[in-house]
Design an enzyme around this catalytic site. Structure first.
Site, PDB file in Angstrom:
ATOM      1  CG  ASP A 184      33.041  22.812 -28.003  1.00 16.16           C
ATOM      2  OD1 ASP A 184      31.817  22.841 -27.807  1.00 16.16           O
ATOM      3  OD2 ASP A 184      33.853  22.403 -27.164  1.00 16.16           O
ATOM      4  CG  ASN A 213      41.698  15.637 -22.079  1.00 18.17           C
ATOM      5  OD1 ASN A 213      40.941  16.539 -21.749  1.00 18.17           O
ATOM      6  ND2 ASN A 213      41.855  15.273 -23.339  1.00 18.17           N
ATOM      7  CG  HIS A 265      38.907  18.815 -23.241  1.00 18.81           C
ATOM      8  ND1 HIS A 265      38.656  17.764 -24.091  1.00 18.81           N
ATOM      9  CD2 HIS A 265      37.740  18.996 -22.569  1.00 18.81           C
ATOM     10  CE1 HIS A 265      37.422  17.338 -23.945  1.00 18.81           C
ATOM     11  NE2 HIS A 265      36.843  18.065 -23.021  1.00 18.81           N
ATOM     12  CD  GLU A 314      40.972  17.243 -26.729  1.00 18.80           C
ATOM     13  OE1 GLU A 314      41.060  17.318 -25.496  1.00 18.80           O
ATOM     14  OE2 GLU A 314      40.278  16.383 -27.292  1.00 18.80           O
TER      15      GLU A 314
HETATM   16  P1  PGA Z   1      30.969  16.555 -19.862  1.00 24.66           P
HETATM   17  O1  PGA Z   1      32.087  17.148 -20.808  1.00 24.66           O
HETATM   18  O2  PGA Z   1      30.243  17.717 -19.289  1.00 24.66           O
HETATM   19  O3  PGA Z   1      30.095  15.754 -20.769  1.00 24.66           O
HETATM   20  O4  PGA Z   1      31.656  15.748 -18.820  1.00 24.66           O
HETATM   21  C1  PGA Z   1      32.862  18.205 -20.372  1.00 24.66           C
HETATM   22  C2  PGA Z   1      33.947  18.487 -21.370  1.00 24.66           C
HETATM   23  O5  PGA Z   1      34.439  17.545 -22.008  1.00 24.66           O
HETATM   24  O6  PGA Z   1      34.330  19.657 -21.509  1.00 24.66           O
END
Ligand code: PGA
Length: 246
Positions: free
Chosen positions: A67, A136, A138, A143
């Site tokens: 992304d 959450n 994702h 999302e």
């Molecule tokens: P993080 O993010 O590794 O910074 O916890 C993971 C994500 O949101 O996919």
């Protein structure tokens, strides 16, 4: 799904790096799907160490990132382009022309998304996809929703994700509200998936991903449908799991 619970973040990172290294050793021209965020940083550091010791060679590897934020140019310190070069690409030998990250800047984002999928498909898809997981549920920026998109697409980030990611920005108002994300199709078509999670704040998301119902409202739960997923978590992220190893 194969779950492995590691003692702590460092052990998880070493293990993740060894899985990526094995993939590249067995198939030097692997197409790797890569993730950003805090979680894979330790894995990248360990891969860099292995590269410096001549234990791994990335010269034939092709990479596709999950992304990018819409509106942040590649040289913006919070863009995922910047993150990837700063934390990994500048320190190993992946040829620049084999590095694919969707651009978050352009007049025609739809065309950027379409071309990104064409690049993934023309390379024959992803061999090993590394994933983090949002609180959450994702994966990438897919999302929670009542429907999910199959292809690379522009996504409106949820309030929760904007809050979570605000720690990287001066103020929450600076966090982009939209991103480009690889869709569920490319992720699910990856031959192998490596999901990483560390810390108690991910325990609920991991529990739902592994033991919860399969629902687009928790995108990581869809990984239950994939035949080759390895989940590496540290003890804190495994806190809510009934069994520690499956
Ligand atoms: P993080 O993010 O590794 O910074 O916890 C993971 C994500 O949101 O996919």
């Amino acid at each position: 799904m194969r779950l492995q619970v590691l003692e702590d973040y460092e052990e998880m990172s070493v293990k993740a790096a060894s899985i990526v290294a094995s993939q590249v050793t067995l198939k030097p021209d692997s197409n790797l799907g890569l993730a950003t965020g805090s979680t894979p940083l330790g894995m990248y550091n360990n891969l860099i160490k292995m590269y410096k010791k001549n234990l791994i060679n990335f010269k034939e590897v092709v990479t596709f990132n999950l992304d990018e934020y819409v509106g942040l140019p590649a040289d913006h310190p919070q863009s995922y382009h910047y993150y990837m070069f700063d934390n990994f690409f500048d320190k190993v030998n992946i040829p620049p022309e084999k590095i694919y990250i969707p651009s978050g800047v352009g007049d025609d984002l739809k065309q950027i998304c379409k071309k990104y999928d064409q690049s993934i498909n023309s390379h024959g898809g992803i061999d090993l996809q590394v994933l983090g997981i949002g609180k959450n549920g994702h994966i990438g920026f897919n999302e929670p929703d009542n429907k999910l998109r199959t292809n690379t697409h522009v996504v409106k980030l949820t309030e929760e994700t904007i809050n979570d990611n605000s720690r990287f920005f001066d103020s929450i108002d600076d966090v982009p509200k939209k991103a480009i994300s690889m869709g569920m199709s490319s992720i699910m078509k990856s031959k192998k998936i490596l999901l990483l999670a560390s810390g108690e704040q991910k325990a609920e998301a991991i529990k739902k991903a592994i033991n919860g119902e399969i629902t687009t409202e928790h995108p990581a739960s869809l990984l239950q449908l994939h035949s080759d997923v390895i989940i590496l978590v540290d003890k804190n992220a495994a806190k809510l799991l009934a069994t520690t190893n499956t």
